[in-house]
Design an enzyme around this catalytic site. Structure first.
Site, mmCIF file in Angstrom:
data_model
loop_
_atom_site.group_PDB
_atom_site.id
_atom_site.type_symbol
_atom_site.label_atom_id
_atom_site.label_comp_id
_atom_site.label_asym_id
_atom_site.label_seq_id
_atom_site.Cartn_x
_atom_site.Cartn_y
_atom_site.Cartn_z
ATOM 1 N N ASP A 168 -2.209 5.761 -5.644
ATOM 2 C CA ASP A 168 -2.411 4.896 -4.479
ATOM 3 C C ASP A 168 -2.751 3.480 -4.913
ATOM 4 O O ASP A 168 -3.827 3.229 -5.455
ATOM 5 C CB ASP A 168 -3.528 5.467 -3.605
ATOM 6 C CG ASP A 168 -3.732 4.665 -2.324
ATOM 7 O OD1 ASP A 168 -2.833 3.875 -1.966
ATOM 8 O OD2 ASP A 168 -4.783 4.814 -1.688
ATOM 9 N N ASP A 221 0.827 -1.208 0.000
ATOM 10 C CA ASP A 221 0.000 0.000 0.000
ATOM 11 C C ASP A 221 0.858 1.253 0.000
ATOM 12 O O ASP A 221 1.571 1.524 0.969
ATOM 13 C CB ASP A 221 -0.911 -0.032 1.231
ATOM 14 C CG ASP A 221 -1.776 1.204 1.348
ATOM 15 O OD1 ASP A 221 -2.122 1.783 0.300
ATOM 16 O OD2 ASP A 221 -2.103 1.594 2.480
#
Length: 420
Positions: free
Chosen positions: A283, A96
């Site tokens: 992201d 992430d």
């Protein structure tokens, strides 16, 4: 070993492409793909799904880029495998870019922490290299909270062994969101400022301990439903076999998330969004592309999106060939998504559905508003995340992802590339 003939002309152009070859052979690990349902995907905010992966390989010198396998969750979720402890206890983790801590479920987790019992759990008693820390931590994600204690042990990732990292043992995951996750934990690739309890992010540790040459990593996310693998995460550089050069580098404006300046967004020839420029965050932990509600509503009006519940939009599958491109102006270069890129095709109860890859998300000032370029964008364009150093600032490089098997023979030996 010399590079393949098709790669040799590319290497001659490297000085013009703002990259430099390392001469190191890239390490690859086979990946797998699975396909759960999308309602859970929305709950998970784009976290990734696990798969059966081979055992982690032998140690690699610090000058070699390291590949970490990713597996695809319903086309828009990707995850990979790491090991913790001696001998390594294997876990699937979401990589992430929007967070900076590493955590996995603990064997010492709370009895009523349902997600913990449904996943692999770290057992400190089974590791000869475990060191207790005991500091309490709490991390709040968009879809759930994780509480636990910090511990220290050896990290195995993509063939690198021996890195001593501080990570979180999750004792309490009160949100059932994580119960639906097919990954065990999360490995954050964000900036140190996001790290809870001041813990050094795993990427920083690998560089500081001499196991990784540069704080650079790149994602190739394979969204081809005919391919069994989900792509590759490359630590320490990027692989020209993954993208069509040149890389366009855009400076990071806020070194916390991977936030950059986006000049404009165009939908076909008629609609302009983000007209005066806006912030955008790349992201990997977000499945879709998100933006302010009013702009996403206008975008869906232009592409014929029909609103459903929970902020989803459906697209008539028969209209896909007629839909306009959606283009993002970044670093002075247009990055185009065709309808085949931004429409997610799925099957529910034997019925083919086409869902929009755009979703509204309003973030108030001072943090927002901003767009998030998630996996729908990153599946079309390879992203090279460069943290920079004392001599250079953080930046993100973008280039069109190659179609698997096109332009370069997939699986051939290639030379690593590092941002200059």
């Amino acid at each position: 070993m010399s590079p393949p003939p098709l790669l040799q002309p590319l290497l001659l152009l490297l000085p013009l492409l703002n990259v430099e070859p390392s001469g190191a052979t890239l390490i690859r690990i086979p990946l797998h793909r699975v396909q759960p349902g999308r309602r859970i995907l929305n709950l998970l905010r784009g976290w990734r799904e696990p798969a059966e992966l081979p055992k982690l390989g032998a140690p690699s010198p610090g000058d070699k880029p390291i590949f970490v396998p990713l597996s695809n969750y319903r086309d828009v979720q990707y995850f990979g495998e790491i090991g913790l402890g001696t001998p390594p206890q294997n876990f699937t983790v979401a990589f992430d870019t929007g967070s900076s801590n590493l955590w996995v479920p603990s064997r010492r987790c709370h009895f009523f922490s349902v997600p913990c019992w449904l996943h692999h759990r770290f057992d400190p008693k089974a590791s000869s290299s475990f060191q207790a820390n005991g500091t309490k931590f709490a991390i709040q994600y968009g879809t759930g909270r994780v509480d636990g204690i910090l511990s220290e042990d050896k990290l195995t990732i993509g063939g690198i062994k021996g890195a001593s990292v501080i990570f979180g043992e999750a004792l309490w995951e009160p949100s059932l969101v994580f119960a639906f996750a097919h990954f065990d934990g999360i490995l954050g690739l964000g900036f140190p400022i996001l790290s809870v309890e001041g813990v050094r992010p795993p990427m920083d540790v690998l560089v500081e301990q001499g196991l990784l040459d540069k704080p650079v990593f790149s994602f190739y996310l394979n969204r081809d439903p005919e391919e069994p693998d989900g792509g590759e995460l490359v630590l320490g550089g990027s692989d020209p076999a993954h993208y069509i050069p040149p890389l366009t580098f855009v400076p990071v404006t806020v070194p916390a998330y991977w936030q950059i300046h986006m000049e404009r967004v165009k939908v076909g020839p008629g609609l302009t969004l983000c007209a005066k420029g806006c912030a955008a965050i790349l992201d990997t932990g977000t499945s879709l592309i998100t933006g302010p509600t009013e702009e996403i509503r206008a975008l869906h009006a232009a592409i014929g999106g029909i609103p459903l519940l929970a902020g989803e939009y459906i697209i008539l599958c028969s209209e896909i060939p007629k839909l306009p491109a959606v283009s993002f102006l970044l670093g002075g270069v247009w990055f185009n998504l065709t309808a085949h890129d931004y429409v997610i095709q799925t099957t529910r109860n034997g019925v083919r559905l086409c869902l929009s890859g755009f979703q509204a998300l309003d973030v108030p000032p001072p943090a927002g508003p901003f767009w998030i370029l998630g996996d729908v964008f990153l599946g079309t364009y390879v992203a090279v995340f460069d943290r920079g150093d004392m001599k250079s600032s953080a930046r993100v490089g973008l280039a069109r992802a190659r179609t698997r098997g096109a332009d370069l023979g997939w699986g051939e030996t290639a030379q690593a590339q590092f941002p200059g």
